[in-house]
Design an enzyme around this catalytic site. Structure first.
Site, mmCIF file in Angstrom:
data_model
loop_
_atom_site.group_PDB
_atom_site.id
_atom_site.type_symbol
_atom_site.label_atom_id
_atom_site.label_comp_id
_atom_site.label_asym_id
_atom_site.label_seq_id
_atom_site.Cartn_x
_atom_site.Cartn_y
_atom_site.Cartn_z
ATOM 1 N N SER A 1 74.841 28.731 52.566
ATOM 2 C CA SER A 1 74.892 27.777 51.447
ATOM 3 C C SER A 1 74.095 28.193 50.222
ATOM 4 O O SER A 1 74.124 27.484 49.208
ATOM 5 C CB SER A 1 74.417 26.402 51.921
ATOM 6 O OG SER A 1 75.367 25.821 52.783
ATOM 7 N N SER B 1 73.557 19.771 50.580
ATOM 8 C CA SER B 1 74.338 21.007 50.721
ATOM 9 C C SER B 1 75.733 20.732 51.262
ATOM 10 O O SER B 1 76.185 21.332 52.249
ATOM 11 C CB SER B 1 73.601 21.989 51.640
ATOM 12 O OG SER B 1 74.102 23.293 51.495
ATOM 13 N N LYS C 1 75.976 28.145 46.997
ATOM 14 C CA LYS C 1 76.202 26.971 46.139
ATOM 15 C C LYS C 1 75.421 27.041 44.828
ATOM 16 O O LYS C 1 75.695 26.272 43.904
ATOM 17 C CB LYS C 1 75.844 25.705 46.909
ATOM 18 C CG LYS C 1 76.759 25.466 48.125
ATOM 19 C CD LYS C 1 76.399 24.189 48.852
ATOM 20 C CE LYS C 1 77.392 23.889 49.979
ATOM 21 N NZ LYS C 1 76.964 24.397 51.282
#
Length: 413
Positions: free
Chosen positions: A98, A165, A101
């Site tokens: 993640s 997330s 992101k």
């Protein structure tokens, strides 16, 4: 006997040469001398030449620091504006989970900028996106619950993306920004190339796909750029936020506020292990600096990334010190004019730099001195540069400099 008369022989005097040639010669000489003088006086006086007398570089003395690097995975740490403190591990591209992101948020804000006090435009959760939630949840993904027709402001969607997330919101933002996840991923890779992230390849906007890979060094480049966006820096520093359907959500980055940590993104999957891209604020001699770093897979869990990052932050924040390179009044350059005339340039004040042993500053004298100058006249600057940091000090002449007289120009031209 006849007498013969002898007439005296008269030898003619040579004709007097006219004195005109003397006048012509004098005129020629005068004209030649005048032309010579005019020629000499017409020649430009060379500008004074400046030669730097201090070294071209300054390396902070001492042994370069050795940080407590994690034994596994890879890591990079740098001080914003000053340069890299070091790196460890095999710098090959690996899954980043993640942490992906950060690029998603950066692109959304690039295409749809927000002010700090602005919520921005809205996006609506589609029926398909809402219907996909149960299966996504069953697969163990990081998500936020959504409902068909739910309206999120851009700020709320970014909060869902960066704090809990949410993978599903990553795809929603990609669709909202570029029309589809595929089109958005193409933009992600274009942005990575522009930033010089040569070892990064994005295949999805959330990082769930292990084919999305990068390096610690590339992610630090992105972190430094992304944290220059005020809204992004504000959101990643939030411990929690409130969203329309799910209510309050918490930031997965539980390290916020410890050791000056102000962001920026966690990541964890089976393939990537624990990952953390971090930023921490440190204070040195009254100045606020940012320490950026990334740890990728120092262990299988996010807790491993947290522990490795904090050790690096604690060690790195204590390494930056102030060093005096030049003292006020110190001569840093000579000024040589024509006819042997000269003076020197001296620093108008002390020059102090921040850094650590081994960090090197380039030193440049940026000065121009006219042919006539008084002592104590400002004549430019001395510039010291390390990475994106520049330190300057004014330069002043230590003595007067005068141009050559007309007689000197004639006789020594």
């Amino acid at each position: 006997m006849t007498k013969t008369s002898v007439e005296p022989v008269v030898v003619p005097r040579p004709a007097r040469r006219p004195r005109l040639w003397l006048s012509v010669t004098a005129l020629v000489v005068a004209l030649a001398a005048g032309g010579f003088i005019t020629f000499r006086l017409a020649q430009p006086v060379p500008a004074p030449r400046i030669a730097q007398t201090v070294p071209q570089t300054y390396a902070i003395p001492g042994d370069p620091p050795v940080l407590p690097w994690p034994r596994a995975g890879q890591a990079t740490v740098e001080i914003d504006g000053l340069g890299r403190l070091g790196a460890s591990g095999d710098a090959r591209p690996v899954p980043i989970a993640s942490v992906t992101k950060v690029m998603t948020a950066y692109l959304v804000l690039r295409d749809h900028p927000l002010r700090l006090d602005e919520d921005g435009p809205t996006l609506t959760v589609s029926a398909d996106e809402a219907a996909a939630y149960p299966a996504q949840l069953a697969s163990g993904q990081s998500l936020v619950r959504v409902e068909a027709g739910e309206v999120l402001t851009e700020r709320q969607a970014l909060q869902a993306l960066l704090l809990p997330s949410a993978n599903n919101v990553a795809h929603m933002l990609a669709r909202w920004d570029a029309g589809s996840s595929g089109a958005f991923v193409a933009r992600m890779n274009e942005a990575a190339a522009r930033l010089g992230m040569a070892d990064t390849r994005y295949t999805d906007p959330s990082g769930l796909d292990p084919a999305t890979v990068s390096t610690a060094a590339d992610q630090v480049v992105l972190a430094r750029t992304a944290m220059q966006v005020p809204v992004l820096a504000q959101i990643v520093a939030m411990p929690q936020a409130t969203l329309p359907v799910v209510g309050q959500v918490k930031n997965v980055n539980t390290q916020l506020g410890q050791d000056g940590i102000v962001g920026i993104k966690t990541g964890s999957t089976d393939e990537a292990g624990g990952c953390l891209l971090f930023a921490a604020e440190i204070s040195v001699e009254g100045r606020r600096l940012r320490l950026f770093g990334a740890v990728l897979a120092p262990g299988p869990n996010l807790a491993d990334a947290f522990a490795a990052s904090r050790r690096l932050i604690q060690a790195g924040s204590g390494l930056v010190r102030q060093y005096r390179v030049v003292r006020a009044g110190e001569v840093v350059a000579t000024v040589r004019g024509p006819m042997g005339r000269s003076t020197t340039l001296a620093a108008a004040g002390d020059v102090d730099v921040l850094g650590w042993p081994g960090l090197t500053y380039r030193i440049d004298t940026l000065a121009a001195v006219p042919g006539r100058v008084a002592a104590g006249t400002g004549a430019g600057t001395l510039k010291l540069t390390a990475s994106a940091t520049t330190v300057t000090v004014a330069l002043r002449t230590t003595g007067a400099l005068a141009p050559p007289s007309w007689w000197e120009r004639i006789t020594h031209g």
